[in-house]
Design an enzyme around this catalytic site. Structure first.
Site, PDB file in Angstrom:
ATOM      1  N   LYS A  40       1.737 -12.740  -9.483  1.00 47.96           N
ATOM      2  CA  LYS A  40       1.743 -11.412 -10.109  1.00 47.96           C
ATOM      3  C   LYS A  40       2.235 -10.371  -9.106  1.00 47.96           C
ATOM      4  O   LYS A  40       2.310 -10.658  -7.901  1.00 47.96           O
ATOM      5  CB  LYS A  40       0.338 -11.067 -10.616  1.00 47.96           C
ATOM      6  CG  LYS A  40      -0.749 -11.040  -9.552  1.00 47.96           C
ATOM      7  CD  LYS A  40      -2.104 -10.742 -10.187  1.00 47.96           C
ATOM      8  CE  LYS A  40      -3.206 -10.741  -9.147  1.00 47.96           C
ATOM      9  NZ  LYS A  40      -4.421 -10.084  -9.628  1.00 47.96           N
ATOM     10  N   ARG A 138     -15.476  -7.279 -14.410  1.00 47.15           N
ATOM     11  CA  ARG A 138     -14.161  -6.720 -14.724  1.00 47.15           C
ATOM     12  C   ARG A 138     -13.807  -7.072 -16.168  1.00 47.15           C
ATOM     13  O   ARG A 138     -13.946  -6.248 -17.049  1.00 47.15           O
ATOM     14  CB  ARG A 138     -13.130  -7.266 -13.722  1.00 47.15           C
ATOM     15  CG  ARG A 138     -11.793  -6.597 -13.772  1.00 47.15           C
ATOM     16  CD  ARG A 138     -10.937  -6.906 -12.549  1.00 47.15           C
ATOM     17  NE  ARG A 138     -10.603  -8.312 -12.387  1.00 47.15           N
ATOM     18  CZ  ARG A 138      -9.833  -8.778 -11.401  1.00 47.15           C
ATOM     19  NH1 ARG A 138      -9.326  -7.953 -10.498  1.00 47.15           N
ATOM     20  NH2 ARG A 138      -9.567 -10.065 -11.308  1.00 47.15           N
ATOM     21  N   HIS A 168     -13.905 -15.493 -12.092  1.00 43.88           N
ATOM     22  CA  HIS A 168     -13.341 -14.948 -10.846  1.00 43.88           C
ATOM     23  C   HIS A 168     -14.472 -14.427  -9.966  1.00 43.88           C
ATOM     24  O   HIS A 168     -15.368 -13.748 -10.453  1.00 43.88           O
ATOM     25  CB  HIS A 168     -12.358 -13.821 -11.189  1.00 43.88           C
ATOM     26  CG  HIS A 168     -11.544 -13.351 -10.023  1.00 43.88           C
ATOM     27  ND1 HIS A 168     -10.782 -14.202  -9.253  1.00 43.88           N
ATOM     28  CD2 HIS A 168     -11.364 -12.121  -9.481  1.00 43.88           C
ATOM     29  CE1 HIS A 168     -10.163 -13.507  -8.299  1.00 43.88           C
ATOM     30  NE2 HIS A 168     -10.506 -12.246  -8.413  1.00 43.88           N
ATOM     31  N   ARG A 224      -6.687 -21.090  -7.973  1.00 46.49           N
ATOM     32  CA  ARG A 224      -5.667 -20.033  -8.144  1.00 46.49           C
ATOM     33  C   ARG A 224      -5.401 -19.394  -6.782  1.00 46.49           C
ATOM     34  O   ARG A 224      -6.215 -18.627  -6.281  1.00 46.49           O
ATOM     35  CB  ARG A 224      -6.177 -18.970  -9.134  1.00 46.49           C
ATOM     36  CG  ARG A 224      -6.568 -19.517 -10.506  1.00 46.49           C
ATOM     37  CD  ARG A 224      -6.923 -18.387 -11.476  1.00 46.49           C
ATOM     38  NE  ARG A 224      -7.970 -17.512 -10.987  1.00 46.49           N
ATOM     39  CZ  ARG A 224      -9.276 -17.709 -11.153  1.00 46.49           C
ATOM     40  NH1 ARG A 224      -9.699 -18.768 -11.821  1.00 46.49           N
ATOM     41  NH2 ARG A 224     -10.154 -16.868 -10.662  1.00 46.49           N
ATOM     42  N   TYR A 270       7.622  16.385  10.040  1.00 48.28           N
ATOM     43  CA  TYR A 270       6.888  17.384   9.238  1.00 48.28           C
ATOM     44  C   TYR A 270       5.553  17.716   9.895  1.00 48.28           C
ATOM     45  O   TYR A 270       4.848  16.818  10.368  1.00 48.28           O
ATOM     46  CB  TYR A 270       6.612  16.830   7.841  1.00 48.28           C
ATOM     47  CG  TYR A 270       7.834  16.751   6.963  1.00 48.28           C
ATOM     48  CD1 TYR A 270       8.482  17.909   6.544  1.00 48.28           C
ATOM     49  CD2 TYR A 270       8.333  15.530   6.545  1.00 48.28           C
ATOM     50  CE1 TYR A 270       9.602  17.833   5.721  1.00 48.28           C
ATOM     51  CE2 TYR A 270       9.445  15.442   5.720  1.00 48.28           C
ATOM     52  CZ  TYR A 270      10.082  16.605   5.312  1.00 48.28           C
ATOM     53  OH  TYR A 270      11.187  16.526   4.500  1.00 48.28           O
ATOM     54  N   CYS A 317       8.170  10.082   6.974  1.00 48.64           N
ATOM     55  CA  CYS A 317       8.831  10.845   5.903  1.00 48.64           C
ATOM     56  C   CYS A 317       9.126   9.910   4.723  1.00 48.64           C
ATOM     57  O   CYS A 317       8.770   8.736   4.755  1.00 48.64           O
ATOM     58  CB  CYS A 317      10.147  11.431   6.395  1.00 48.64           C
ATOM     59  SG  CYS A 317      10.021  12.348   7.938  1.00 48.64           S
ATOM     60  N   MET A 318       9.789  10.428   3.705  1.00 46.97           N
ATOM     61  CA  MET A 318      10.072   9.625   2.516  1.00 46.97           C
ATOM     62  C   MET A 318      11.006   8.446   2.830  1.00 46.97           C
ATOM     63  O   MET A 318      10.807   7.331   2.339  1.00 46.97           O
ATOM     64  CB  MET A 318      10.705  10.496   1.427  1.00 46.97           C
ATOM     65  CG  MET A 318      10.819   9.796   0.086  1.00 46.97           C
ATOM     66  SD  MET A 318      11.638  10.788  -1.162  1.00 46.97           S
ATOM     67  CE  MET A 318      10.445  12.070  -1.473  1.00 46.97           C
ATOM     68  N   ASP A 319      12.008   8.703   3.684  1.00 47.68           N
ATOM     69  CA  ASP A 319      13.023   7.666   3.937  1.00 47.68           C
ATOM     70  C   ASP A 319      13.161   7.289   5.399  1.00 47.68           C
ATOM     71  O   ASP A 319      13.986   6.448   5.746  1.00 47.68           O
ATOM     72  CB  ASP A 319      14.402   8.155   3.462  1.00 47.68           C
ATOM     73  CG  ASP A 319      14.326   8.940   2.190  1.00 47.68           C
ATOM     74  OD1 ASP A 319      13.962   8.330   1.169  1.00 47.68           O
ATOM     75  OD2 ASP A 319      14.585  10.160   2.211  1.00 47.68           O
TER      76      ASP A 319
HETATM   77  N1  PMH Z   1      -7.321 -15.063  -9.937  1.00 48.04           N
HETATM   78  C1  PMH Z   1      -7.480 -13.809 -10.398  1.00 48.04           C
HETATM   79  C2  PMH Z   1      -8.060 -13.609 -11.743  1.00 48.04           C
HETATM   80  C3  PMH Z   1      -7.087 -12.724  -9.593  1.00 48.04           C
HETATM   81  O1  PMH Z   1      -7.249 -11.488 -10.064  1.00 48.04           O
HETATM   82  C4  PMH Z   1      -6.557 -12.976  -8.294  1.00 48.04           C
HETATM   83  C5  PMH Z   1      -6.167 -11.888  -7.360  1.00 48.04           C
HETATM   84  C6  PMH Z   1      -6.402 -14.297  -7.867  1.00 48.04           C
HETATM   85  C7  PMH Z   1      -6.809 -15.317  -8.724  1.00 48.04           C
HETATM   86  C8  PMH Z   1      -5.867 -14.653  -6.520  1.00 48.04           C
HETATM   87  O2  PMH Z   1      -6.726 -14.226  -5.507  1.00 48.04           O
HETATM   88  P1  PMH Z   1      -6.323 -14.338  -3.966  1.00 48.04           P
HETATM   89  O3  PMH Z   1      -5.088 -13.527  -3.790  1.00 48.04           O
HETATM   90  O4  PMH Z   1      -7.478 -13.779  -3.232  1.00 48.04           O
HETATM   91  O5  PMH Z   1      -6.081 -15.779  -3.709  1.00 48.04           O
HETATM   92  N2  PMH Z   1      -6.353 -10.608  -7.833  1.00 48.04           N
HETATM   93  C9  PMH Z   1      -6.475  -9.513  -7.052  1.00 48.04           C
HETATM   94  C10 PMH Z   1      -6.812  -8.275  -7.568  1.00 48.04           C
HETATM   95  O6  PMH Z   1      -7.000  -8.053  -8.842  1.00 48.04           O
HETATM   96  N3  PMH Z   1      -6.909  -7.391  -6.604  1.00 48.04           N
HETATM   97  O7  PMH Z   1      -6.660  -7.999  -5.457  1.00 48.04           O
HETATM   98  C11 PMH Z   1      -6.385  -9.324  -5.708  1.00 48.04           C
END
Ligand code: PMH
Length: 390
Positions: A40, A138, A168, A224, A270, A317-319
């Protein structure tokens, strides 16, 4: 024009061999578990497509993203491995997901009812992973009664398939966490309940990187992996005691675009927060907060030039940002902001420490303006420049 080429003097390098090594280390560490590579947020800023391809080549069976758009982008780019969207997708898009062989996460009974009303034909089964909230607070089912209703609903439905069930952890990255153990036990109880209600999802998963590194115990068959696949430790606590070395894949580089001598009393950037106390040399780098090189990195962050550490001075700065040089250096000299030069190294964790945040945030926020260069066996495989890629 090669649409993937870039012209600016700042780039990120992603060493795909490191991603591969990390996955292979996990396969040795947890030979019984399937690996789901979490790609992701553009692969935590590393590039979702390239990381997904490398992860699958290295033995990951599954991919995970946060939203349907990310999953569809991977499909469009030719990724055929199974993909799980871990967050809520609107029920009216369930069919679109199914047509693209994308598995969805469910944690509301109403979602199923709505999704079913949108499904016109059942050619494609909608593959679901049930998310259980065991303490992260969550998303996820919490009430046993709701989960039981959902189990029955899915069992009777010809549209849905319960492919997986997962939870999770909130504190897997802390060695002494009571919540971690509580969550683990609660999850096992939910799995048992699902079985008594006749639902037996094939994939049972709880572990993120931290839980996978510490080999969380239970009837689980998939982990995961996000942060650790990229070679970063999930926390400083776990970093002290890793079961195998993690290899950082991401490095960040720029080149001096200007070098000048300051006189005592001259100020930089700045707010004029930096004042030269003597005659000093200062270099300018073409990277700034719009690239994700955030203002809060200065003062505190350094860069490496010719294998030597030099501090960033004044406001970013920005760039652009400025670096105090030990002597006059040439325009064009490479500066490494994250990564190694000769014997010196700036880890992602060093930048995270300066910014008082976690390592996750740093590469995620390196913006699309920074081209990504992919290497394997020390050779450039591909340049990815989103800005020119339209
Ligand atoms: N599974 C879920 C549902 C997650 O949200 C995440 C990471 C992972 C697996 C992977 O975790 P890892 O990178 O620690 O291995 N999600 C997030 C999050 O929502 N904010 O920081 C990491």
């Amino acid at each position: 024009m090669d649409k993937h080429h870039y012209y600016r003097d700042t780039w990120a390098e992603i060493d795909l061999d490191k991603i591969s090594q990390n996955i292979k280390s996990f396969k040795r560490h947890l030979p019984e578990q399937k690996i789901m590579a979490v790609v992701k947020a553009n692969g935590y800023g590393h590039g979702a497509l390239q990381v997904a391809e490398e992860a699958v080549r290295s033995g990951a069976e599954w991919l995970a993203v946060a939203m349907l758009d990310e999953a569809l982008a991977l499909r469009k780019q030719g990724i055929t491995a199974p993909i799980l969207v871990m967050n809520r997708v609107r029920p009216e898009y369930a069919n679109l997901a199914a047509e693209n062989e994308i598995s969805l996460t469910v944690f509301q009974k109403e979602w199923l009812i709505e999704a079913q009303s949108h499904v016109k034909e059942t050619k494609h089964q909608i593959k679901l992973h049930l998310k259980i909230d065991t303490g992260m607070g969550r998303v996820g089912f919490k009430e046993e009664s709701e989960l039981q209703d959902v189990a029955h609903f899915i069992k009777q439905s010809s549209v849905f398939e319960a492919e997986g069930v997962f939870t999770h952890f909130a504190t897997a990255d802390e060695w002494e966490s009571e919540l971690f153990e509580k969550q683990r036990k609660r999850f096992i109880k939910y799995i048992d309940s699902l079985r008594t209600w006749g639902l037996n999802p094939t994939l049972i998963h709880s572990a993120n990187s931290a839980a996978a590194l510490r080999k969380v115990k239970g009837p689980f068959n998939l982990v995961r992996l996000g942060i650790s696949m990229y070679g970063l430790a999930p926390s400083n606590e776990l970093k002290q005691d890793l079961p195998f070395p993690l290899e950082e894949a991401f490095s960040l580089h720029s080149r001096l675009i200007h070098v000048k001598k300051l006189m005592p009393g001259d100020t930089v950037s700045y707010g004029a927060t930096y004042t030269a106390t003597e005659e000093e040399w200062v270099g300018t780098l073409p990277i700034g907060y719009a690239d994700g090189w955030q203002r809060r990195f200065s003062p505190g962050a350094s860069v490496l030039i010719k294998g030597e550490r030099m501090p960033i001075i004044g406001r970013i700065c920005m760039d652009q940002c400025m670096v105090r040089l030990p002597k006059r250096l040439d325009v064009g000299e490479v500066a490494t902001l994250i990564g190694s030069q000769e014997a010196e190294r700036i880890e992602m964790d060093e930048i995270a420490r300066v910014a008082e945040t976690i390592n996750y945030e740093i590469p995620c926020l390196i913006s699309a303006r920074v081209p990504r260069v992919y290497t394997k066996k020390g050779r450039i495989l591909e340049n990815m420049n989103v800005i020119l890629n339209f």
